[in-house]
Each structure stands twice: as structure tokens, then as C-alpha cells.
Design a protein around this motif. Structure first.
Motif, PDB file in Angstrom:
ATOM      1  N   PHE A 336       0.825  -1.206   0.000  1.00 25.58           N
ATOM      2  CA  PHE A 336       0.000   0.000   0.000  1.00 25.58           C
ATOM      3  C   PHE A 336       0.858   1.254   0.000  1.00 25.58           C
ATOM      4  N   PHE A 337       0.380   2.260  -0.741  1.00 26.25           N
ATOM      5  CA  PHE A 337       0.996   3.588  -0.780  1.00 26.25           C
ATOM      6  C   PHE A 337      -0.130   4.603  -0.591  1.00 26.25           C
ATOM      7  N   VAL A 338       0.004   5.451   0.436  1.00 28.48           N
ATOM      8  CA  VAL A 338      -1.074   6.374   0.811  1.00 28.48           C
ATOM      9  C   VAL A 338      -0.537   7.795   0.829  1.00 28.48           C
ATOM     10  N   SER A 339      -1.260   8.725   0.208  1.00 30.22           N
ATOM     11  CA  SER A 339      -0.792  10.110   0.152  1.00 30.22           C
ATOM     12  C   SER A 339      -1.979  11.066   0.139  1.00 30.22           C
ATOM     13  N   GLY A 340      -1.906  12.092   0.996  1.00 31.42           N
ATOM     14  CA  GLY A 340      -2.975  13.086   1.047  1.00 31.42           C
ATOM     15  C   GLY A 340      -2.856  13.936   2.288  1.00 31.42           C
ATOM     16  N   SER A 341      -3.955  14.549   2.679  1.00 31.39           N
ATOM     17  CA  SER A 341      -3.968  15.374   3.879  1.00 31.39           C
ATOM     18  C   SER A 341      -3.755  14.510   5.119  1.00 31.39           C
ATOM     19  N   GLY A 342      -3.377  15.163   6.218  1.00 24.04           N
ATOM     20  CA  GLY A 342      -3.171  14.422   7.456  1.00 24.04           C
ATOM     21  C   GLY A 342      -4.401  13.652   7.874  1.00 24.04           C
ATOM     22  N   ARG A 343      -5.574  14.274   7.746  1.00 26.71           N
ATOM     23  CA  ARG A 343      -6.818  13.609   8.139  1.00 26.71           C
ATOM     24  C   ARG A 343      -7.099  12.402   7.258  1.00 26.71           C
ATOM     25  N   MET A 344      -6.891  12.557   5.954  1.00 27.61           N
ATOM     26  CA  MET A 344      -7.154  11.460   5.021  1.00 27.61           C
ATOM     27  C   MET A 344      -6.206  10.292   5.261  1.00 27.61           C
ATOM     28  N   LEU A 349      -5.072   4.797   7.233  1.00 27.46           N
ATOM     29  CA  LEU A 349      -4.271   3.880   8.044  1.00 27.46           C
ATOM     30  C   LEU A 349      -5.143   3.120   9.044  1.00 27.46           C
ATOM     31  N   LYS A 350      -6.150   3.809   9.580  1.00 29.98           N
ATOM     32  CA  LYS A 350      -7.080   3.154  10.510  1.00 29.98           C
ATOM     33  C   LYS A 350      -7.866   2.048   9.790  1.00 29.98           C
ATOM     34  N   THR A 351      -8.324   2.352   8.574  1.00 29.12           N
ATOM     35  CA  THR A 351      -9.054   1.352   7.789  1.00 29.12           C
ATOM     36  C   THR A 351      -8.169   0.148   7.484  1.00 29.12           C
ATOM     37  N   LEU A 352      -6.929   0.393   7.096  1.00 30.12           N
ATOM     38  CA  LEU A 352      -6.023  -0.712   6.760  1.00 30.12           C
ATOM     39  C   LEU A 352      -5.716  -1.568   7.986  1.00 30.12           C
ATOM     40  N   ALA A 353      -5.622  -0.928   9.155  1.00 32.28           N
ATOM     41  CA  ALA A 353      -5.406  -1.697  10.382  1.00 32.28           C
ATOM     42  C   ALA A 353      -6.610  -2.594  10.655  1.00 32.28           C
ATOM     43  N   GLU A 354      -7.815  -2.065  10.448  1.00 34.89           N
ATOM     44  CA  GLU A 354      -9.028  -2.859  10.651  1.00 34.89           C
ATOM     45  C   GLU A 354      -9.111  -4.007   9.653  1.00 34.89           C
ATOM     46  N   LEU A 355      -8.550  -3.804   8.451  1.00 31.30           N
ATOM     47  CA  LEU A 355      -8.540  -4.852   7.426  1.00 31.30           C
ATOM     48  C   LEU A 355      -7.366  -5.809   7.595  1.00 31.30           C
ATOM     49  N   GLN A 356      -6.579  -5.598   8.668  1.00 35.82           N
ATOM     50  CA  GLN A 356      -5.450  -6.460   9.027  1.00 35.82           C
ATOM     51  C   GLN A 356      -4.353  -6.479   7.966  1.00 35.82           C
ATOM     52  N   VAL A 357      -4.145  -5.309   7.329  1.00 35.04           N
ATOM     53  CA  VAL A 357      -3.005  -5.170   6.415  1.00 35.04           C
ATOM     54  C   VAL A 357      -1.758  -4.921   7.260  1.00 35.04           C
ATOM     55  N   PRO A 358      -0.715  -5.728   7.141  1.00 33.13           N
ATOM     56  CA  PRO A 358       0.489  -5.535   7.954  1.00 33.13           C
ATOM     57  C   PRO A 358       1.097  -4.151   7.722  1.00 33.13           C
ATOM     58  N   SER A 359       1.439  -3.464   8.795  1.00 35.40           N
ATOM     59  CA  SER A 359       1.963  -2.097   8.681  1.00 35.40           C
ATOM     60  C   SER A 359       3.259  -2.046   7.890  1.00 35.40           C
ATOM     61  N   ILE A 360       4.015  -3.136   7.879  1.00 34.22           N
ATOM     62  CA  ILE A 360       5.285  -3.164   7.160  1.00 34.22           C
ATOM     63  C   ILE A 360       5.072  -3.032   5.650  1.00 34.22           C
ATOM     64  N   ARG A 361       3.850  -3.291   5.183  1.00 31.99           N
ATOM     65  CA  ARG A 361       3.554  -3.190   3.750  1.00 31.99           C
ATOM     66  C   ARG A 361       2.923  -1.854   3.374  1.00 31.99           C
ATOM     67  N   ILE A 362       2.883  -0.918   4.303  1.00 31.90           N
ATOM     68  CA  ILE A 362       2.240   0.374   4.069  1.00 31.90           C
ATOM     69  C   ILE A 362       3.280   1.491   4.083  1.00 31.90           C
ATOM     70  N   LYS A 363       3.339   2.268   3.017  1.00 28.00           N
ATOM     71  CA  LYS A 363       4.157   3.481   2.965  1.00 28.00           C
ATOM     72  C   LYS A 363       3.217   4.661   2.774  1.00 28.00           C
ATOM     73  N   TYR A 364       3.544   5.777   3.418  1.00 32.49           N
ATOM     74  CA  TYR A 364       2.624   6.915   3.319  1.00 32.49           C
ATOM     75  C   TYR A 364       3.362   8.237   3.505  1.00 32.49           C
ATOM     76  N   ASP A 365       2.755   9.281   2.939  1.00 28.48           N
ATOM     77  CA  ASP A 365       3.195  10.652   3.142  1.00 28.48           C
ATOM     78  C   ASP A 365       1.964  11.492   3.444  1.00 28.48           C
ATOM     79  N   SER A 366       2.118  12.389   4.428  1.00 28.20           N
ATOM     80  CA  SER A 366       1.029  13.259   4.822  1.00 28.20           C
ATOM     81  C   SER A 366       1.449  14.704   4.575  1.00 28.20           C
ATOM     82  N   PHE A 367       0.589  15.466   3.896  1.00 24.18           N
ATOM     83  CA  PHE A 367       0.956  16.817   3.488  1.00 24.18           C
ATOM     84  C   PHE A 367       0.008  17.852   4.076  1.00 24.18           C
TER      85      PHE A 367
END
Length: 369
Positions: A336-344, A349-367
Motif C-alpha cells: 500500500f501507498f497512501v498520500s494526502g492530507s493528514g486527516r485522510m 491507516l485506521k481502515t487498513l489496520a481494521e482490514l489487518q493489512v500488515p503495517s510493514i507493507r504500508i508506505k505513506y506521506d502526509s501533506f
């Protein structure tokens, strides 16, 4: 928790509710003792006021995670070369920081807190200085604006040609200054393209609220203007060794680094399915959808899902993109790659945690501005 970490957290709790006053005192002490430092900072200090202090405090409080922050601090040192920071300035900043905290902590502040912050700051400064010393690049690059297009009332897409080659990786971000309009005010933006032979960089910017820089870039920047570009940073990059399918989640102009990653994938991907979820408040803010759809039509491995959270007549998905994402899947085996506002980003990230996506597979930037 080690003694150093405990002392840092204890002492910060004494001044945390006075952060604004601590920041004001911090800058006052620096500028009174070294007036020449004032020229390193922007004329408008309202945004900058808490930024440097906040960065120092955050770095100090996470000192016990060396693996994560060593590279970050070295990159931060390289980045701070754009401010013309010299080694002696680090000592001035450290002294002003401790003095400001001592002034507002009250009688509970003790000599052990002084020493803890001095020790922690010394480690941070040494890593930042090492990063700056090792960098053979210029402190910043000059670039000429060669194209500028308003995509909506608040969004612009513009292209910059650096006067010297600027190396970066798809998905990274860099600081940008528009000296003609807001001198010494730097903001981070991600190029919306992978490195190209002509060296051009495309930026997607939304004017937010009272944002000094974003408003100038959207409403005042013109073809022919010169901007400054600082060293690339960030780790939201592709791992070419991964064989997992990928999901890109973008909110508004957070699409920029996603477009950069997609452009890189078009150059080599043959085996990975890629799903893009692009969300905004209304259809006008889906400013680059036509180009995304062209990419999806050209590359069979790419699919695009769009959503609007505040546009009832939009024919695509309705709701926040983080909620729309949850309707699809399953996603447990994807990158997963996630990019957007801090709120978004936080909601995704909360949704992905609920879907049990391992955090090690998530990269993100907040602007944010």
C-alpha cells in the motif's frame, strides 16, 4: 524506557501546555544573542514559529529509535543546507532550546533535565551535521517554471526545469521556495513524475486556507519565474523486488507522488496488478482524472476507482476514499501507498489496520501547508 527517554518525557510534560510561549522565547533568545540568524528565517514567522521547535522536540523524544531516525536526521541535515545553516548555529539553537524550556518549566526543572536535553540534542546535531558534510550536491537548485495551468479555482499544475540535473526517486518529496513571492518560506511538495530525460519536474499544488506558499504557487506563479528546489527526501518509493500487487490511495493533490510511482511502474511492470483509489470532496477536485483514465486504458494491469465525499450527483463512488477502499479487496497480500492530507492519511491507516493489512507493507506521506 531508558533513563534518558524518561527524563526527556518528564521534562517536556512540564512545558507542554506552554508550547507557544516556549517557541516565542526560543526565537527571541536566538535572535537577541545572534541577530544575524534572523536573516535565515522568513519574514512571516507565524508558521515557522513552532516548526523548528516542534521538529527538535519530536526528534529528541524519539531518540531511542536509532534505526528509524538515523537516515531521517542525516537527510534533515542535508535539507537544512538550503537555510545556509553553519555548524556553529547548531550550538546556538541547542542553548536557546534548553534556556526556553527552563524558563517555563518552573521550580521542578532540575540540572538532570538540562543534561538530558543537552545530550539528546548533541546526538541529533551530530547526525544532521554528518548528513550535511557528506552531501556533495549544492544546498539547493534553481529551476525555471516552463508551464503553469490552473486546473480548478484552488489547484494548479506546473512544470519546473532545474538549471542543473536534480536526482530523485519516484515517490520522494522536496522543499520548494518561490523567492519572488514568499522569500525564505519553504514548503514540501512531491514531483508528480518519475525522473525524466529532460529533467523536468511536475508539481500539483492546492491553495489551502491562508497558506502563504501554496496560494502564491497557484495564483501568482508565472511561466519564466525562478524557484528554488532543495534536496529530495522521503521513503515512499517502490521496491522493485516485490512481486505483490499494489494499491495506491490518493486524496486531492496527494495524487502527485502516486502519479510519480505509476510513471515508474509503466517503465518495467509486467506482473503486478495496480489499483488506484482517488478521492476528493467534489468532482472538480478530481483534477487529473482524465490522465489517470488514459493510463488505465493503456496499461491492462492498472485500475482506477474514484470517490467524492461531498458531491451527491457524482457518478462514481460516494464517501471518504478510506471507506470506499474497504468495500473492495481483500487486501492482506498487497503493498500500500497512501498520500494526502493528514486527516485522510490517518483515516486510511485506521481502515487498513481494521482490514489487518500488515503495517510493514504500508508506505505513506502526509501533506499540509
Amino acid at each position: 524506557m531508558g533513563d534518558l527517554a524518561r527524563l526527556l518525557k518528564e521534562s517536556w510534560s512540564l512545558v507542554e501546555e506552554h508550547q507557544d510561549k516556549v517557541a516565542g522565547y526560543f526565537y527571541a533568545r536566538m535572535f537577541l544573542s545572534h541577530p544575524d540568524l534572523r536573516d535565515l528565517f522568513p519574514v512571516q514567522m507565524d508558521v515557522q514559529r513552532a516548526r523548528l521547535l516542534g521538529a527538535i522536540v519530536t526528534a529528541v523524544q524519539t531518540l531511542e529509535d536509532p534505526e528509524r531516525f538515523d537516515d531521517y536526521l542525516r537527510a534533515l541535515g542535508r535539507d537544512h543546507r538550503k537555510f545556509h545553516v553553519e555548524p556553529e548555529h547548531y550550538e546556538v539553537v541547542g542553548g536557546a532550546l534548553i534556556e526556553a524550556m527552563r524558563a517555563f518549566a518552573g521550580e521542578e526543572w532540575g540540572v538532570e533535565y538540562d543534561q538530558a536535553w543537552a545530550d539528546a540534542y548533541a546526538v541529533i546535531a551530530s547526525k544532521m551535521l554528518a548528513g550535511a558534510d557528506a552531501d556533495q550536491n549544492p544546498p539547493y537548485w534553481y529551476g525555471e517554471v516552463v508551464a503553469h495551468e490552473r486546473r480548478s479555482q484552488d489547484i494548479a499544475v506546473f512544470t519546473v526545469l532545474p538549471l542543473q540535473p536534480l536526482e530523485f526517486r519516484a515517490g520522494q518529496y522536496l522543499s520548494l521556495e518561490a523567492p519572488r513571492y514568499q522569500p525564505r518560506l519553504w514548503r514540501t511538495y512531491s514531483p508528480a513524475n518519475a525522473p525524466r530525460r529532460d529533467n523536468t519536474l511536475e508539481f500539483h499544488v492546492r491553495a489551502v486556507g491562508a497558506g502563504w506558499v501554496s496560494s502564491a504557487l497557484v495564483r501568482r506563479l508565472q511561466v519564466g519565474d525562478m524557484v528554488k528546489l532543495a534536496a529530495p527526501m522521503g521513503s515512499m518509493t517502490l521496491d522493485r523486488r516485490s512481486t505483490r500487487d499494489a494499491v495506491f490511495v490518493a486524496g486531492g493533490t496527494g495524487l502527485a507522488p502516486i502519479k510519480s510511482l505509476l510513471e515508474e511502474l509503466t517503465r518495467y511492470n509486467r506482473t503486478r496488478w495496480v489499483h488506484v483509489f482517488f478521492g476528493a470532496q467534489n468532482r472538480e477536485d478530481l483534477y487529473d482524472l482524465a490522465d489517470l483514465n488514459r493510463l488505465a486504458a493503456r496499461y491492462p494491469w492498472l485500475s482506477v476507482v474514484t470517490a467524492c465525499s461531498d458531491d451527491p450527483t457524482f457518478p462514481g463512488e460516494q464517501g471518504d476514499i478510506s471507506d470506499v477502499l474497504a468495500k473492495y479487496g481483500p487486501w492482506k497480500e498487497h503493498d500500500f501507498f497512501v498520500s494526502g492530507s493528514g486527516r485522510m492519511v490517518k483515516a486510511t491507516l485506521k481502515t487498513l489496520a481494521e482490514l489487518q493489512v500488515p503495517s510493514i507493507r504500508i508506505k505513506y506521506d502526509s501533506f499540509s501547508e
